[in-house]
Design a protein around this motif. Structure first.
Motif, PDB file in Angstrom:
ATOM      1  N   VAL A 277       0.816  -1.162   0.104  1.00  0.00           N
ATOM      2  CA  VAL A 277      -0.003   0.051   0.005  1.00  0.00           C
ATOM      3  C   VAL A 277       0.768   1.198   0.000  1.00  0.00           C
ATOM      4  CG1 VAL A 277      -1.623   1.338   1.335  1.00  0.00           C
ATOM      5  CG2 VAL A 277      -1.865  -1.238   1.150  1.00  0.00           C
ATOM      6  N   ALA A 278       2.040   1.317   0.868  1.00  0.00           N
ATOM      7  CA  ALA A 278       2.817   2.399   0.874  1.00  0.00           C
ATOM      8  C   ALA A 278       3.440   2.626  -0.354  1.00  0.00           C
ATOM      9  CB  ALA A 278       4.035   2.173   1.700  1.00  0.00           C
ATOM     10  N   ALA A 279       4.013   1.799  -1.236  1.00  0.00           N
ATOM     11  CA  ALA A 279       4.543   1.562  -2.579  1.00  0.00           C
ATOM     12  C   ALA A 279       3.567   2.410  -3.413  1.00  0.00           C
ATOM     13  CB  ALA A 279       5.105   0.430  -2.859  1.00  0.00           C
ATOM     14  N   ARG A 280       2.283   1.626  -3.522  1.00  0.00           N
ATOM     15  CA  ARG A 280       1.039   2.574  -4.368  1.00  0.00           C
ATOM     16  C   ARG A 280       1.042   3.942  -4.034  1.00  0.00           C
ATOM     17  NH1 ARG A 280      -2.211  -1.497  -3.653  1.00  0.00           N
ATOM     18  NH2 ARG A 280      -3.593  -0.345  -2.108  1.00  0.00           N
ATOM     19  N   GLU A 281       0.962   4.521  -2.464  1.00  0.00           N
ATOM     20  CA  GLU A 281       0.565   5.676  -2.322  1.00  0.00           C
ATOM     21  C   GLU A 281       1.788   6.633  -2.247  1.00  0.00           C
ATOM     22  OE1 GLU A 281      -0.959   5.320   1.684  1.00  0.00           O
ATOM     23  OE2 GLU A 281      -3.020   4.620   0.915  1.00  0.00           O
ATOM     24  N   GLY A 282       2.983   5.961  -2.555  1.00  0.00           N
ATOM     25  CA  GLY A 282       4.301   6.980  -2.409  1.00  0.00           C
ATOM     26  C   GLY A 282       4.545   7.472  -1.274  1.00  0.00           C
ATOM     27  N   ARG A 283       4.463   6.825  -0.171  1.00  0.00           N
ATOM     28  CA  ARG A 283       4.760   6.995   1.345  1.00  0.00           C
ATOM     29  C   ARG A 283       5.322   6.045   2.002  1.00  0.00           C
ATOM     30  NH1 ARG A 283      -0.364   8.859   4.292  1.00  0.00           N
ATOM     31  NH2 ARG A 283       1.029   8.310   6.127  1.00  0.00           N
ATOM     32  N   PRO A 284       5.926   6.441   2.935  1.00  0.00           N
ATOM     33  CA  PRO A 284       6.490   5.415   4.106  1.00  0.00           C
ATOM     34  C   PRO A 284       5.352   4.538   4.449  1.00  0.00           C
ATOM     35  CG  PRO A 284       7.295   7.773   4.734  1.00  0.00           C
ATOM     36  CD  PRO A 284       6.144   7.964   3.826  1.00  0.00           C
ATOM     37  N   PRO A 285       5.812   3.133   4.669  1.00  0.00           N
ATOM     38  CA  PRO A 285       4.973   2.150   5.079  1.00  0.00           C
ATOM     39  C   PRO A 285       4.604   2.390   6.562  1.00  0.00           C
ATOM     40  CG  PRO A 285       7.199   1.090   5.091  1.00  0.00           C
ATOM     41  CD  PRO A 285       7.142   2.789   4.576  1.00  0.00           C
ATOM     42  N   ARG A 286       3.100   2.186   6.867  1.00  0.00           N
ATOM     43  CA  ARG A 286       2.440   2.231   8.225  1.00  0.00           C
ATOM     44  C   ARG A 286       3.161   1.242   9.175  1.00  0.00           C
ATOM     45  NH1 ARG A 286      -1.302   3.575   4.609  1.00  0.00           N
ATOM     46  NH2 ARG A 286      -2.575   5.638   4.704  1.00  0.00           N
ATOM     47  N   SER A 287       3.073   1.419  10.596  1.00  0.00           N
ATOM     48  CA  SER A 287       3.332   0.482  11.397  1.00  0.00           C
ATOM     49  C   SER A 287       1.940  -0.154  12.015  1.00  0.00           C
ATOM     50  CB  SER A 287       3.996   1.091  12.602  1.00  0.00           C
ATOM     51  OG  SER A 287       3.557   1.981  13.080  1.00  0.00           O
ATOM     52  N   ILE A 288       1.776  -1.047  12.886  1.00  0.00           N
ATOM     53  CA  ILE A 288       0.826  -1.590  13.497  1.00  0.00           C
ATOM     54  C   ILE A 288       1.154  -1.895  15.057  1.00  0.00           C
ATOM     55  CG2 ILE A 288       1.252  -3.991  12.810  1.00  0.00           C
ATOM     56  CD1 ILE A 288      -1.510  -4.487  12.555  1.00  0.00           C
ATOM     57  N   THR A 289       0.003  -1.377  15.902  1.00  0.00           N
ATOM     58  CA  THR A 289       0.285  -1.594  17.170  1.00  0.00           C
ATOM     59  C   THR A 289       0.124  -3.094  17.599  1.00  0.00           C
ATOM     60  OG1 THR A 289      -2.117  -1.269  17.830  1.00  0.00           O
ATOM     61  CG2 THR A 289      -0.869   0.781  17.610  1.00  0.00           C
ATOM     62  N   LEU A 290       0.558  -3.416  19.066  1.00  0.00           N
ATOM     63  CA  LEU A 290       0.474  -4.825  19.327  1.00  0.00           C
ATOM     64  C   LEU A 290      -0.814  -5.023  19.550  1.00  0.00           C
ATOM     65  CD1 LEU A 290       3.347  -4.782  22.036  1.00  0.00           C
ATOM     66  CD2 LEU A 290       3.222  -6.110  19.777  1.00  0.00           C
ATOM     67  N   GLU A 291      -1.717  -4.363  19.911  1.00  0.00           N
ATOM     68  CA  GLU A 291      -3.116  -4.689  20.272  1.00  0.00           C
ATOM     69  C   GLU A 291      -3.907  -4.970  18.856  1.00  0.00           C
ATOM     70  OE1 GLU A 291      -7.177  -2.597  22.390  1.00  0.00           O
ATOM     71  OE2 GLU A 291      -5.231  -1.743  22.305  1.00  0.00           O
ATOM     72  N   ALA A 292      -3.638  -4.295  17.793  1.00  0.00           N
ATOM     73  CA  ALA A 292      -4.185  -4.540  16.690  1.00  0.00           C
ATOM     74  C   ALA A 292      -3.859  -5.976  16.152  1.00  0.00           C
ATOM     75  CB  ALA A 292      -3.770  -3.439  15.627  1.00  0.00           C
ATOM     76  N   LEU A 293      -2.526  -6.047  16.314  1.00  0.00           N
ATOM     77  CA  LEU A 293      -1.808  -7.258  15.809  1.00  0.00           C
ATOM     78  C   LEU A 293      -2.346  -8.396  16.490  1.00  0.00           C
ATOM     79  CD1 LEU A 293       0.000  -8.870  13.946  1.00  0.00           C
ATOM     80  CD2 LEU A 293       1.870  -8.793  15.589  1.00  0.00           C
ATOM     81  N   ARG A 294      -2.645  -8.462  17.769  1.00  0.00           N
ATOM     82  CA  ARG A 294      -3.432  -9.645  18.712  1.00  0.00           C
ATOM     83  C   ARG A 294      -4.717  -9.585  18.017  1.00  0.00           C
ATOM     84  NH1 ARG A 294      -1.111  -6.907  23.079  1.00  0.00           N
ATOM     85  NH2 ARG A 294       0.817  -7.755  23.931  1.00  0.00           N
ATOM     86  N   LEU A 295      -5.486  -8.518  17.603  1.00  0.00           N
ATOM     87  CA  LEU A 295      -6.838  -8.597  17.065  1.00  0.00           C
ATOM     88  C   LEU A 295      -6.847  -9.507  16.023  1.00  0.00           C
ATOM     89  CD1 LEU A 295      -9.320  -7.544  18.317  1.00  0.00           C
ATOM     90  CD2 LEU A 295      -9.229  -5.591  16.710  1.00  0.00           C
ATOM     91  N   LEU A 296      -5.878  -9.255  15.167  1.00  0.00           N
ATOM     92  CA  LEU A 296      -5.835  -9.844  13.912  1.00  0.00           C
ATOM     93  C   LEU A 296      -5.721 -11.412  13.978  1.00  0.00           C
ATOM     94  CD1 LEU A 296      -3.559  -7.457  11.447  1.00  0.00           C
ATOM     95  CD2 LEU A 296      -6.113  -7.872  11.484  1.00  0.00           C
ATOM     96  N   GLN A 297      -4.566 -11.779  14.835  1.00  0.00           N
ATOM     97  CA  GLN A 297      -4.306 -13.076  15.233  1.00  0.00           C
ATOM     98  C   GLN A 297      -5.285 -13.802  15.781  1.00  0.00           C
ATOM     99  OE1 GLN A 297      -0.799 -12.592  17.311  1.00  0.00           O
ATOM    100  NE2 GLN A 297       0.613 -12.688  15.393  1.00  0.00           N
ATOM    101  N   ASP A 298      -6.228 -13.185  16.549  1.00  0.00           N
ATOM    102  CA  ASP A 298      -7.368 -13.906  17.359  1.00  0.00           C
ATOM    103  C   ASP A 298      -8.621 -14.083  16.529  1.00  0.00           C
ATOM    104  OD1 ASP A 298      -5.921 -14.099  19.711  1.00  0.00           O
ATOM    105  OD2 ASP A 298      -6.527 -12.202  20.623  1.00  0.00           O
TER     106      ASP A 298
END
Length: 501
Positions: free
Chosen positions: A351-372
């Protein structure tokens, strides 16, 4: 990248390549005196040396530490340099042979490898002759090693979209490489969203067919007649009456790979003919009976249980036997949740390469939400979630509050059963209205999240009874016909007095 927030995940960097082993020479001779003399001469050239006396010992030593050159002298009875060269080639090692010829030269031994590129050293030899032979063999070894390194880089590049380090993905990569080196067809089985297109493309890019076309046909959207025309081509008449044959996909993909997605949707009569075409590598055109030959790797993919379909007579066993030897089952995202972090990083970078901007990061809480979360849509569902979340927010990180609205779960079993019984139009309305409510009636955000135009969204909402955009109550509440029951049928306006002229 430096992170100022401790609850933000910094993705790990790439590991550096391991250092290469030092160049060395191995001396192989059954006679200890000859072995010592050859080793002494090799060391005089400045190259490190080690001694073995049998081919088995040489193979064990090469397995522990590689050598660029193996100087072969007199061998034991029953052993041959050709056998050693074959064993080295099968293991994929870069070691090159320098074979010492006995005097006189007319008595050339039969154990020499028939393959080109083996250095022959006449006996007796001078130090300069030995140096030249070892130098030439070393150059070939370096060239062979460089080719192997470039091939590994090419394979890694071809597999760059197959993200993940889980055991299931490691097995899948091995299966892809084995299928790429084989010549037969391939059968890909997996749930929707597991990445059939990515795996088929990786097999093509890693094979000798990589320079030829890769073509895909979705068999679920084509009838039997149209699919046969797509495969074999058409014969059309010009305005002057001359026939012109338009090539089909089998001819356009000649030398390359043809992916038939949703192969279970192919009609049974066409399955039989397709089996014959794959087996013979040719077909007779159905319109003019012209015989057409092709060289195409056929990849079939299905998202259902083919074994069950064969038991019910809905899929031909001969077609399965033609490509089933290369069967690959794609793992679900639920079975490799340890890869969700790497997949998220991959999609954020895309997404960052398509938008021409630095890649975003993700919080630990959000990652746990994705893994659950239980990913019924597999990798495709995760990719869509990341892209839609990034489209609605231009911040520098993804939080749990941004991701959670897209991970809606049914409240009870009744809801899930009700969704299963909805028509396509009803499901579309439910999705649009749920997204509209989620964004508090903001039509721009709703249209962007659904990836539709604002006019299309407004038209859908108008059909559902919502007031026009900007009107009273246009944000959330739809218009209901029963609301008009309370209004009078005729509205009487007060009389207006007019002045006499």
């Amino acid at each position: 990248m430096t992170f100022t927030h401790p609850h933000v995940i910094p993705f790990p960097g790439r590991a550096s390549a391991p250092a290469e082993s030092p160049v060395s020479v191995m001396v192989l001779a059954v006679d200890p005196h000859q072995a010592q003399q050859l080793a002494f001469d090799v060391q005089a050239t400045g190259a490190p040396c080690r001694i073995v006396h049998t081919i088995d010992a040489a193979l064990q030593a090469l397995a522990q530490q590689s050598s660029d050159v193996c100087l072969v002298g007199q061998l034991s009875t029953g052993e041959s340099a050709a056998g050693l060269a074959s064993q080295i080639s099968q293991r994929g090692w870069s070691t090159q042979l320098v074979c010492l010829l006995p005097a006189p030269a007319s008595d050339l031994p039969t154990y020499l490898p028939a393959a080109a590129g083996v250095e022959l050293l006449a006996s007796p030899y001078t130090p300069l002759m030995l140096t030249h032979a070892i130098s030439a063999a070393m150059q070939r070894a370096k060239l062979h090693g460089e080719n192997r390194r470039l091939r590994r880089q090419l394979i890694n590049r071809n597999l760059r979209d197959m993200v993940g380090h889980s055991p299931a993905m490691q097995v899948l990569r091995q299966q892809v490489q084995q299928a790429a080196e084989a010549a037969g067809g391939v059968l890909l089985l997996g749930e929707p969203g597991t990445g059939v297109d990515v795996v088929a493309q990786a097999i093509h890019d890693s094979s000798r067919r990589a320079h030829r076309p890769f073509i895909k046909i979705d068999c679920s959207v084509l009838s039997a007649e149209v699919l046969e025309e797509e495969l074999c081509g058409l014969v059309e008449q010009t305005p002057h009456g001359a026939p012109i044959r338009q090539p089909g996909r089998l001819e356009l993909a000649d030398g390359g790979t043809l992916l038939l997605d949703h192969a279970n949707c192919i009609a049974l009569p066409l399955q039989r003919r397709l089996t014959q075409m794959i087996h013979e590598g040719r077909f007779d055109h159905p319109q003019n009976n012209e015989r057409v030959r092709f060289d195409v790797r056929i990849v079939l993919s299905a998202h259902v249980d083919l074994d069950d379909l064969m038991e019910r007579g809905l899929f031909r066993r001969e077609l399965y036997a033609e490509v089933g030897a290369g069967r690959i089952e794609l793992p679900t995202l639920r079975s490799r949740k340890e890869d969700i972090g790497l997949l998220t990083e991959h999609f954020l970078r895309r997404v960052a390469a398509r938008e021409g901007r630095p890649p975003r990061s993700i919080t630990l809480e959000a990652l746990r939400l994705l893994q659950d979360y239980s990913w019924s849509g597999n990798v495709r569902e995760l990719e869509n979630l990341i892209e839609r979340t990034c489209a609605l927010d231009w911040g520098t990180k993804l939080t749990a509050s941004m991701i959670e609205p897209w991970l809606a779960r049914p409240t009870d079993e009744d809801d899930s059963e009700g969704v299963a019984g909805l028509t396509l139009a009803e499901m579309e309305r439910k999705l649009i209205e749920a997204t509209f409510v989620r964004f508090a009636g903001n039509r721009e955000k709703t249209a962007k999240a659904l990836q539709i135009g604002i006019r299309t969204l407004s038209g859908k909402l108008r059909d559902y009874g919502y007031p026009p955009r900007g009107g009273p109550g246009s944000n959330l509440k739809p218009w209901r016909p029963e609301a008009d029951a309370d209004l009078p049928a005729v509205i009487e306006l007060p009389a207006v007095e007019t002045k006499a002229a």
